[in-house]
Scaffold this motif. Structure first.
Motif, mmCIF file in Angstrom:
data_model
loop_
_atom_site.group_PDB
_atom_site.id
_atom_site.type_symbol
_atom_site.label_atom_id
_atom_site.label_comp_id
_atom_site.label_asym_id
_atom_site.label_seq_id
_atom_site.Cartn_x
_atom_site.Cartn_y
_atom_site.Cartn_z
ATOM 1 N N THR A 1 -95.821 12.102 -21.283
ATOM 2 C CA THR A 1 -94.692 13.030 -21.363
ATOM 3 C C THR A 1 -94.902 14.344 -20.440
ATOM 4 O O THR A 1 -95.808 14.720 -20.296
ATOM 5 N N TYR A 25 -89.096 6.776 -16.095
ATOM 6 C CA TYR A 25 -89.166 7.287 -17.335
ATOM 7 C C TYR A 25 -87.735 7.974 -17.890
ATOM 8 O O TYR A 25 -86.994 7.917 -17.154
ATOM 9 N N GLN A 119 -88.346 16.107 -30.259
ATOM 10 C CA GLN A 119 -89.516 15.488 -30.440
ATOM 11 C C GLN A 119 -89.323 14.246 -30.866
ATOM 12 O O GLN A 119 -89.998 13.030 -30.723
ATOM 13 N N GLY A 122 -88.931 11.866 -27.964
ATOM 14 C CA GLY A 122 -90.141 11.926 -26.981
ATOM 15 C C GLY A 122 -91.339 11.242 -27.619
ATOM 16 O O GLY A 122 -92.478 11.043 -27.246
ATOM 17 N N GLY A 125 -93.116 8.460 -25.796
ATOM 18 C CA GLY A 125 -93.462 8.934 -24.415
ATOM 19 C C GLY A 125 -92.727 8.372 -23.480
ATOM 20 O O GLY A 125 -91.486 7.961 -23.757
ATOM 21 N N ILE A 127 -91.085 9.901 -20.917
ATOM 22 C CA ILE A 127 -90.089 10.859 -20.891
ATOM 23 C C ILE A 127 -90.249 11.974 -20.295
ATOM 24 O O ILE A 127 -91.546 12.652 -20.271
ATOM 25 N N PHE A 139 -93.183 19.839 -26.799
ATOM 26 C CA PHE A 139 -94.297 18.762 -26.457
ATOM 27 C C PHE A 139 -95.515 19.740 -25.963
ATOM 28 O O PHE A 139 -95.908 19.537 -24.773
ATOM 29 N N ALA A 142 -97.883 17.780 -23.780
ATOM 30 C CA ALA A 142 -97.509 16.948 -22.672
ATOM 31 C C ALA A 142 -98.579 16.869 -21.640
ATOM 32 O O ALA A 142 -99.386 17.842 -21.489
#
Ligand code: DC
Length: 227
Positions: A1, A25, A119, A122, A125, A127, A139, A142
Motif C-alpha cells: 500500500t 498497482y 479502506q 485497499g 493491497g 494500491i 492507511f 501503508a
C-alpha cells in the motif's frame, strides 16, 4: 500500500498515477471522491449561495451516493470518476466544485463514509492512493507514505495552467485565492486535518523535473515496498 498526501495541486495525483503505471498497482484519487460528493450536494440544493452546506441533509443522502472509477480508455490515460453511474470527471474539476469542496470534506459523516469505502478498496493491497489523510487515517500502516509539498504560488501556477488548457475562464488570482483558502480549511478542520504522518517521507517538488521525481519515487518504492 502506498499513501501519497499533500496540499492541493502539489502534483500528488501525477505522482500517484505514474507510480501506479510503473508498478501495475491500482491508482485511486480520493480527492475525486470528495469532489463527487460535493457535486451531488451542489446539484441537490444542499449548498447555499454563500457556501453553507446542509450537513444533515448530505449525511442523510450518503447511502444514495455511489462513486466508482472507470479505468482509463487509453494507456497512461486518466481514469474517470462516476457518480451514480454518470461520468463526472470533467465536472468535478471545475472551479464551482473546487470552491465548495473543502467545507464538504470537513463534515465528519462524509469523511467516515468515504474512509470506509477507501479502506475497502485497499484491503487487498497493490494500491496507490492520494489525498490528505491517507497516511494518517485511511492507511496508517501503508508501507510507503509520501507527503508532497510546494509553495502556494507554484501550485496555483500549475493549477491555472491546467485550467487554461481545458479552456476555463479563470484568473490566476482567483486560482491562488482558492488554493490558499483550501489549504487553510484542510489544515484546520477538526476531523483528519491535512498533516504529514510521522513516518511519511517529505518531498518538495517545486524545482524537480518529472524525470527526477519519477526516479526518486521508484527508489523509495524499491526500498520500502519491494524490499
Ligand atoms: O486533491 P483534490 O484537490 O482533488 O481534493 C479536493 C478536496 O478534497 C480538498 O479540498 C481536500 C479534500 N480531500 C480530503 O479532505 N481528504 C482526502 N483524502 C482527499 C481530498
Amino acid at each position: 500500500t502506498v499513501a501519497i498526501d499533500g496540499y492541493s495541486s502539489s502534483g500528488k495525483s501525477t505522482m500517484a498515477r505514474r507510480l501506479a503505471g510503473a508498478t501495475g498497482y491500482r491508482y485511486i484519487d480520493s480527492g475525486a471522491m470528495y469532489r463527487a460528493v460535493t457535486l451531488y450536494a451542489l446539484d441537490h440544493g444542499m449548498i447555499s449561495a454563500t457556501g453553507e452546506v446542509d450537513a444533515e441533509a448530505l449525511a442523510a443522502a450518503l447511502p444514495s451516493i455511489r462513486i466508482d472509477f472507470a479505468p482509463a480508455t487509453e494507456a497512461g490515460g486518466q481514469q474517470h470518476t462516476l457518480l451514480n453511474g454518470t461520468d463526472v470527471e470533467t465536472e468535478i474539476r471545475r472551479l464551482r466544485v473546487s470552491n465548495a469542496v473543502s467545507p464538504v470534506a470537513a463534515i465528519p459523516a462524509v469523511r467516515r463514509a468515504l474512509t470506509e469505502i477507501q479502506q475497502a478498496m485497499g484491503r487487498e493491497g497493490g494500491i496507490v492512493m492520494d489525498g490528505r489523510d491517507i497516511g494518517t487515517t485511511v492507511f496508517p500502516h501503508a508501507e510507503l507514505k509520501i507527503f508532497v509539498n510546494a509553495s502556494a504560488e507554484t501550485r496555483a501556477r500549475r493549477r491555472f495552467k491546467e485550467m487554461m488548457e481545458t479552456g476555463a475562464q479563470v484568473s490566476y488570482e482567483d486560482v491562488l485565492a482558492n488554493v490558499v483558502r483550501r489549504d487553510h480549511i484542510d489544515e484546520t478542520r477538526a476531523e483528519s486535518p491535512l498533516r504529514k504522518a510521522d513516518d511519511a517521507l517529505e518531498l518538495d517538488n517545486s524545482t524537480m523535473t518529472l524525470a527526477e521525481q519519477d526516479a526518486w519515487l521508484m527508489e523509495q518504492f524499491e526500498k520500502r515496498v519491494q524490499a
